[in-house]
Motif scaffolding. Structure first.
Motif, mmCIF file in Angstrom:
data_model
loop_
_atom_site.group_PDB
_atom_site.id
_atom_site.type_symbol
_atom_site.label_atom_id
_atom_site.label_comp_id
_atom_site.label_asym_id
_atom_site.label_seq_id
_atom_site.Cartn_x
_atom_site.Cartn_y
_atom_site.Cartn_z
ATOM 1 N N SER A 34 0.768 -1.167 0.171
ATOM 2 C CA SER A 34 0.097 -0.190 -0.074
ATOM 3 C C SER A 34 0.670 1.259 -0.257
ATOM 4 O O SER A 34 0.207 2.345 -0.176
ATOM 5 C CB SER A 34 -0.823 -0.328 1.233
ATOM 6 O OG SER A 34 -1.866 -1.032 1.140
ATOM 7 N N ARG A 49 -9.844 -1.612 3.854
ATOM 8 C CA ARG A 49 -8.946 -0.765 3.004
ATOM 9 C C ARG A 49 -9.998 0.119 2.375
ATOM 10 O O ARG A 49 -10.045 1.957 2.296
ATOM 11 C CB ARG A 49 -8.066 -0.966 2.648
ATOM 12 C CG ARG A 49 -6.430 0.664 2.139
ATOM 13 C CD ARG A 49 -6.384 1.180 3.412
ATOM 14 N NE ARG A 49 -6.007 1.096 4.812
ATOM 15 C CZ ARG A 49 -4.860 -0.119 4.899
ATOM 16 N NH1 ARG A 49 -3.937 1.175 3.866
ATOM 17 N NH2 ARG A 49 -4.084 -0.605 5.544
ATOM 18 N N PRO A 94 -3.027 2.364 -4.837
ATOM 19 C CA PRO A 94 -2.109 0.657 -3.524
ATOM 20 C C PRO A 94 -2.334 -0.828 -3.995
ATOM 21 O O PRO A 94 -1.749 -1.475 -3.398
ATOM 22 C CB PRO A 94 -2.752 1.319 -2.414
ATOM 23 C CG PRO A 94 -3.794 1.828 -3.525
ATOM 24 C CD PRO A 94 -4.133 2.332 -4.437
ATOM 25 N N GLN A 107 -7.963 -6.042 1.932
ATOM 26 C CA GLN A 107 -8.100 -5.179 0.922
ATOM 27 C C GLN A 107 -9.445 -4.634 1.450
ATOM 28 O O GLN A 107 -9.216 -3.572 0.721
ATOM 29 C CB GLN A 107 -7.883 -5.644 -0.223
ATOM 30 C CG GLN A 107 -7.618 -5.184 -1.499
ATOM 31 C CD GLN A 107 -6.853 -5.412 -2.703
ATOM 32 O OE1 GLN A 107 -6.386 -5.607 -2.580
ATOM 33 N NE2 GLN A 107 -7.601 -5.390 -4.255
#
Length: 760
Positions: free
Chosen positions: A188, A413, A198, A410
């Motif tokens: 990231s 985020r 990212p 993932q």
């Protein structure tokens, strides 16, 4: 060897009958026969539930059985018939349970009731949900928000994660560390500097178009077995697969696909890796530098002879910057130093470069073997450099593919689980919910650990996970953890973190993803994001383990309502009644990523979030993709030349997913009955005066005044580069200093820990 530990190298392929037998044993051990039919009918299927194990992509046209051995084990583990009711805690004191292994704790089964720790009896006692929420709210009110941590593991859905980050910010903090801080935070940080995104750039369909796959620091057989289906198909059409990994792993060597009856009957495996290079721990930058050096030399020769160039000069000129400085550094690198650090001969690196240069479109796959180093970002950015040299970003069949761990790590985020404020649309959240979000960056996982040890963290809320087992510096962390005022753990099973109570501690049991989530408007749908940025819906199909369980969204809402002042703009109860309303809120906060969110839930293969680098749009400061020079050839920054110091790689077994231990066997590495082993090169073993199968002690070689030492390991010979040893995570986390992390992302450097070894 003791009777409990057997070392019998595994000669069979990955998959095949070995996987079938393993699954049969595990389903019987967990008494989870009800899970069997769903594996074929619903597992990773449109209209079914998404796997709680890895984050690998789900195809639009799934296989009959769209699951792997580890995914099935995770499902059996979730749907076990074993239970941990209040009566269990009535007969077991917490201090006694601390002597149990990680496997034995979780193997007791599913938690069934909310529990509160009672210090007087040293036991967890049942508590009503209403009282639990009220006491947690009372424990949070009036505190300095920055003394409170909201941690998230990677299994929670997008809906839960969005509510959780909003709870934290309404409370007044950006302390939102998550499990990605411990594995792919390096990704990231590194990828945005190089290519402006990212996340990875490939989609599953790119494997159908690629001409070559490079892999660094990734064990496909254990970490992402369903990727083997794509690798097998490209091997069927003759595509080369070039692997760099210190340990020879069966998943990269041979695979028998259980979905191919003819192959199963013949037991005739597909060879996956066409070239296999056992790079030394922390030697990947040197290996890639050698490949880049060969490419430059061959391109020079091609220009001189007027033949077809090796590099993509047009792409480099139009889409990149920094190439001139990068190539000067590579040309200046000395071959003797490259080979010494990488542990590989020049001929091997040139052979890998020749394969790469001969491919039109190349996918580069990598895992934590690149990210978990002191110079982990340099590792990842050097791999990007290699791709950029030949234009292998932003065209079909080419790109970068970080293989993520937990099934929605993932995605968390994506919807705001981030301690860095520049990753979150705070202005949009402020307008949407009528409040002023905190604008100061929160703490990541390493910073949280530093603050716990220093006594600055007073309350910790864990949305899943086993924090104390996952982090480094275990001894200091456990000692300091007991001094906190409040620990709240949203969990499905008992784990080590629960056995180190704060002054006030709560266990809040929740549903698993495969269970029916019944709310006021009916059964609910949740969503998650895979490694290729595709969003998938998941519908639970099984009866919950206990009528006392609440869903994660309902638990988060309960804590929020007990803690925060009323805010009419945040409809916690309406969200719990209908998760579609949460998705509408997510779309409003992240409109570019979640356009028509509810309308696209059941798109086969999921719907992909936009990634500008796929279209060769570079959202970097320069507006171009950047060649970034590595700071050293070794990713173990500052490593000395002391020959007695070995580099320890921590790794997972075949019977494990992250901190969850399904059993004590590691079939694919031929190790049975114990996890307290060290794999090492026979020459290193002899040089250190250790007998084959002898007991050894590992001691961290860091000179910082803290002694980190563990005994009780059994030495097992394996084919590893000289100076590199391997042992299991999370057991060996106690050997990792908290400061031993990637210099940019603070990801713990668990793939090159300096240690000394001695007979125990």
């Amino acid at each position: 060897m003791t009777d409990s530990t057997r070392d019998k190298p595994y000669r069979q392929p990955t998959g095949g009958w070995g996987s079938i037998k393993s699954l049969a044993r595990h389903v019987l051990r967990q008494r989870a026969l009800r899970a069997g039919p769903g594996l074929f009918r619903d597992h990773n299927k449109t209209g079914g539930y998404m796997c709680t194990s890895c984050a690998w992509a789900k195809p639009a046209r799934p296989h009959v059985g769209e699951f792997c051995e580890n995914g099935a084990k995770a499902t059996f583990w979730d749907l076990t018939s074993r239970r941990v009711p209040p009566e269990f805690f009535a007969t077991h004191r917490v201090s006694d349970l601390r002597a149990w292994s990680d496997h034995d704790l979780e193997n007791q089964g599913r938690l069934t009731h909310p529990m509160r720790y009672d210090a007087a009896s040293d036991r967890y006692l049942p508590v009503s949900w209403q009282d639990a929420f009220a006491e947690i709210g009372a424990g949070l009110k009036g505190r300095d928000p920055d003394s409170v941590v909201f941690y998230a593991s990677g299994r929670a859905s997008l809906e839960t994660s969005y509510m959780y980050q909003l709870l934290a910010r309404l409370y007044g903090t950006n302390n939102l560390p998550d499990s990605s801080n411990m594995c792919h935070e390096t990704t990231s940080v590194a990828l945005p500097e190089s290519i402006g995104t990212p996340v990875g750039t490939i989609l599953l369909e790119d494997f159908e178009r690629t001409d070559c796959v490079l892999s660094f620091g990734q064990n496909v057989g254990t970490n992402s077995p369903r990727l083997l289906h794509e690798l097998q198909k490209l091997r069927d059409r003759g595509v080369p697969v070039v692997v760099f990994n210190p340990l020879r792993e069966r998943g990269w060597e041979e695979f028998v696909n259980p979905q191919r009856p003819g192959q199963m009957l013949a037991n005739r495996p597909t060879r996956i890796a066409t070239q296999y290079y056992q790079v030394s721990a922390a030697g990947d930058i040197a290996a890639m530098t050698g490949m880049a050096k060969a490419l430059l030399e061959w391109d020079d020769a091609a220009k001189a002879s007027g033949s077809e160039p090796i590099l993509d000069a047009d792409f480099i000129a139009e889409h990149t910057q920094g190439f001139e400085a990068f190539q000067r550094q590579v040309r200046a690198a000395d071959w003797s130093r490259i080979t010494a650090v990488s542990g590989l001969p020049r001929a091997a690196l040139e052979a890998a470069a020749r394969t790469y240069a001969g491919a039109r479109s190349v996918i580069a796959v990598y895992g934590m073997g690149l990210t978990q180093h002191r110079l982990g970002c340099d590792n990842v950015q050097m791999l990007i450099n290699l791709l950029l040299m030949c234009g292998n970003i932003g065209r079909p069949g080419a790109g970068i593919c970080p293989v993520r761990g937990h099934s929605n790590v993932q995605g968390q985020r994506t919807v705001g689980i981030a301690e860095k404020t520049d990753l979150v649309p705070l202005d949009r959240l402020a307008a949407q919910y009528g409040f002023q979000p905190p604008r100061k960056d929160g703490m990541n996982t390493v910073e949280v650990c530093e603050a716990v040890i220093a006594g600055r963290v007073r309350a910790f809320l864990g949305l899943g996970g086993n924090f104390l087992r996952a982090v480094p510096e275990r001894e200091l962390m456990e000692r300091a953890w007991a001094g906190m005022d409040l620990s709240v753990q949203i969990a499905t099973k008992l784990n080590r973190t629960h056995l180190v109570p704060a002054r006030s501690s709560f266990l809040l049991p929740t549903l698993v993803r495969s269970e029916i989530d019944q709310q006021a408007t009916g059964p609910q749908i949740v969503t998650m994001e895979d490694s290729t940025t595709c969003i998938h819906a998941s519908r639970g199909k099984f009866r919950p383990a206990s009528p006392e369980l609440l869903s994660e969204p309902r638990i988060v809402a309960g804590i929020a309502q007990a803690t925060l002042p009323d805010n009419p703009a945040v409809p916690w109860q309406e969200w719990v009644a209908d998760y579609a309303l949460i998705r509408d809120a997510i779309e409003a906060s992240f409109p570019d990523d979640f356009r028509d969110f509810n309308g696209r839930l059941d798109l086969p293969g999921g719907f992909a979030r936009p990634v500008p680098a796929r279209r060769r749009q570079w959202e970097t400061d320069s507006g171009k993709a950047n060649f970034l020079r590595p700071r050293a050839l070794s990713a173990d920054a500052g490593a000395g030349e002391d020959g007695d110091i070995l580099r320890l790689i921590t790794l997972r077994s075949n019977d494990q997913f992250n901190t969850t231990i399904y059993g004590h066997d590691d079939r694919l590495r031929g190790i049975y009955g114990s996890r307290m082993i060290v794999m090492l090169n026979p020459d290193d073993r002899i040089r250190h005066g250790i007998a084959s199968g002898g007991m050894v002690r590992l001691t961290c070689a860091a000179q910082d005044g803290v002694t980190r030492s563990m005994g009780g390991f059994r030495a097992i010979d394996r084919d590893l580069p000289a100076g590199t040893i391997a042992a299991y995570y999370p057991e060996c986390n106690a050997l990792i200093p908290l400061w031993h992390h990637d210099e940019k992302s603070k990801t713990p450097a668990a793939k090159s820990v300096p240690v000394r070894i001695a007979a125990d």
